[in-house]
Design a protein around this motif. Structure first.
Motif, PDB file in Angstrom:
ATOM      1  N   HIS A 123       0.806  -1.222  -0.113  1.00 21.68           N
ATOM      2  CA  HIS A 123      -0.067  -0.095   0.095  1.00 21.68           C
ATOM      3  C   HIS A 123       0.817   1.267  -0.082  1.00 21.68           C
ATOM      4  O   HIS A 123       1.401   1.474   1.037  1.00 21.68           O
ATOM      5  N   HIS A 148       1.057   5.517  -1.656  1.00 20.62           N
ATOM      6  CA  HIS A 148       0.687   6.719  -2.395  1.00 20.62           C
ATOM      7  C   HIS A 148       1.925   7.438  -2.491  1.00 20.62           C
ATOM      8  O   HIS A 148       2.228   7.983  -1.470  1.00 20.62           O
ATOM      9  N   HIS A 167      -9.646   1.210   1.208  1.00 21.16           N
ATOM     10  CA  HIS A 167      -9.235   1.438   2.728  1.00 21.16           C
ATOM     11  C   HIS A 167     -10.545   1.280   3.553  1.00 21.16           C
ATOM     12  O   HIS A 167     -11.594   1.434   3.093  1.00 21.16           O
ATOM     13  N   HIS A 177      -5.717  -0.977   6.366  1.00 20.80           N
ATOM     14  CA  HIS A 177      -5.741  -0.393   7.828  1.00 20.80           C
ATOM     15  C   HIS A 177      -6.651  -1.411   8.568  1.00 20.80           C
ATOM     16  O   HIS A 177      -6.191  -2.076   9.485  1.00 20.80           O
ATOM     17  N   ASP A 196       2.254   3.229   2.902  1.00 22.11           N
ATOM     18  CA  ASP A 196       0.984   4.244   2.763  1.00 22.11           C
ATOM     19  C   ASP A 196       1.484   5.555   2.670  1.00 22.11           C
ATOM     20  O   ASP A 196       1.860   5.997   1.613  1.00 22.11           O
TER      21      ASP A 196
HETATM   22 ZN   LIG Z   1      -3.711   4.856   2.125  1.00 27.13          ZN
END
Ligand SMILES: [Zn+2]
Length: 447
Positions: free
Chosen positions: A57, A59, A231, A268, A319
């Motif tokens: 994961h 970004h 998410h 998460h 993340d």
């Molecule tokens: Zn995220």
């Protein structure tokens, strides 16, 4: 064919010694032979060689916030500053930033990344001439950095339950789920000829798409046989808003709309209800834990152990990239559970290594994650002569990796048989700290 020789290697859940690793021209492992002397011309991997770690994961652009927006504010305040960065991205600046961020990941020992991609559109919300232009910037970046990438193209249509997108969110939003699906199909078709990149699906969250859209997204997963990420329950406010709008928890809504299942990863799952944990386990999802981001954003301590016991597979992700370090994420799973349960030894080191390797590969639909004949030759070598692991137990190298090492101890990284990092240095992206720092400073100064 390329020959490597590992002093020690993690093979089949145990440490093997003096392992000859032959790699075919297709980038896959031909053979693994322990207890043997180095072949003539073999490249020596000094230390402990593990399967390449999988960052399930990411970004990439969030990396620009590290050390700049970490002092104060809750999750929602942080999100506003993250939106300011998203507003500044264009295809060229995104390619430069992501190239450096992906190179940082490879240097840290990640050989594959799941990029959860939602900045698709131009400033103002119009589609680029090629609607996948921003996606292609990420593809070029991953190829330049030498990391495998699964580009998780994200459906993001609403700013919240029954709330249209506003401000920079218009860059995230397709007109409807059909337009998103058409863009994904075009991307998937265009990726032939890019062997280290593949396509996956994502729904941003239950906040960002309707229940009918969730059903359409789940159907596309089944038609295209692609991994699907979403998410889930990162913040209590998301649970409250979902209950208010739908009468269901986010997990229950995902179950009802067909979104859960073995090809689905929930990211998460920090605040699931007790029934949610059972549902996620029964549906055999992968839970992508992102402990360093959850620490940085003050999200809370997720019930990782209970999710694994219920039947979910664990994986790791970085993340927001407040930290890019697979060892910190693995250790974070265990430490979060220790803090929550007031007990030690919740997960074994082998289970934590599985989360960072096979768990991530499962999440992204990749066939790597283990050192075995036929698997992609994705290798990461941990130095055993650093001050951090000095005094390690030679019979318990897994503990040295999980409890003592950091990304700074990674010396060599091989992806698909190619040596991408040697002696801690990225071989095709030189001057990485200067380059990453310069790219971020230029982007943050631009108005
Ligand atoms: Zn995220």
């Amino acid at each position: 064919m390329t020959d490597y020789h590992a002093d020690h290697a993690w093979v089949g859940g145990a440490v093997a010694h003096d392992v000859a690793i032959s790699v075919g021209d297709d980038g896959r492992i031909l053979s693994l032979v322990p207890d043997t002397s180095p072949a003539t011309g073999a490249i020596r991997l000094e230390g402990f060689t593990l399967p390449g770690f999988v960052n399930a994961h990411s970004h990439a652009f969030h990396r620009a916030l590290r050390g700049r927006r970490q002092r104060t504010g809750d999750f929602w305040g942080w999100r506003e500053t993250m939106y300011e960065v998203a507003e500044r991205l264009g295809p060229a600046s995104y390619e430069e930033l992501a190239t450096a961020v992906f190179a940082e990941m490879v240097c840290a020992g990640f050989t594959a990344v799941g990029e959860f991609h939602y900045v698709h559109h131009e400033r103002g919300g119009a589609a680029y001439r090629d609607p996948n232009e921003m996606g292609w910037a990420l593809v070029r970046a991953a190829e330049r950095a030498g990391i495998r990438m699964v580009l998780l193209d994200t459906c993001y249509l609403l700013g919240g339950f029954s709330t249209p997108v506003t401000g920079v969110q218009v860059r995230y939003a397709d007109r409807d789920v059909t337009e998103w699906a058409d863009r994904v199909r075009a991307l998937a078709a265009g990726l032939h000829g890019h062997p280290s990149v593949s396509c996956g699906l994502a729904a941003h969250s239950v906040r960002a798409v309707t229940a009918d859209d969730l059903r359409a997204i789940a159907a596309l997963r089944d038609t295209l046989q692609l991994p699907l990420h979403v998410h889930v329950s990162e913040q209590p406010a998301e649970n409250a808003a979902c209950l208010d709008a739908t009468g269901r928890t986010p997990t229950a809504l995902l179950a009802e709309t067909g979104m859960l299942g073995p090809a689905t990863s929930v990211v998460h799952a920090t605040h699931p209800a007790a029934d949610d944990i059972d549902l996620l386990g029964e549906q055999a999802v992968t839970v992508v834990a992102c402990p360093t981001t959850e620490q940085d954003l003050g999200d809370g301590l997720g019930p990782f152990a209970e999710l694994a016991t219920a039947g979910a597979t664990l994986a790791i992700g970085t993340d927001s990239h407040a930290v890019v370090d697979p060892f910190a994420e693995m250790r974070g799973i265990e430490m979060h559970d220790r803090l929550r349960r007031h007990a030690r030894g919740v997960h074994t080191p082998a289970a934590l290594l599985d989360a960072a390797t096979t768990g991530g590969a499962r999440s992204l639909g990749l066939d790597g994650g283990a050192l075995r004949s036929g698997a992609p030759a994705d290798l990461v070598t941990l130095r055993l002569d650093s001050i951090r692991v000095a005094g390690f137990d030679p019979d318990d190298l897994a503990s040295a990796a999980v409890f003592a090492a950091t990304a700074a101890d990674v010396s060599d990284v091989v992806v698909g048989g190619r040596r991408i990092v040697a002696a801690g240095m990225h071989q095709s992206v030189p001057d990485l700290p200067d380059r990453l720092g310069g790219t971020i400073r230029a982007m943050m100064a631009e108005r």
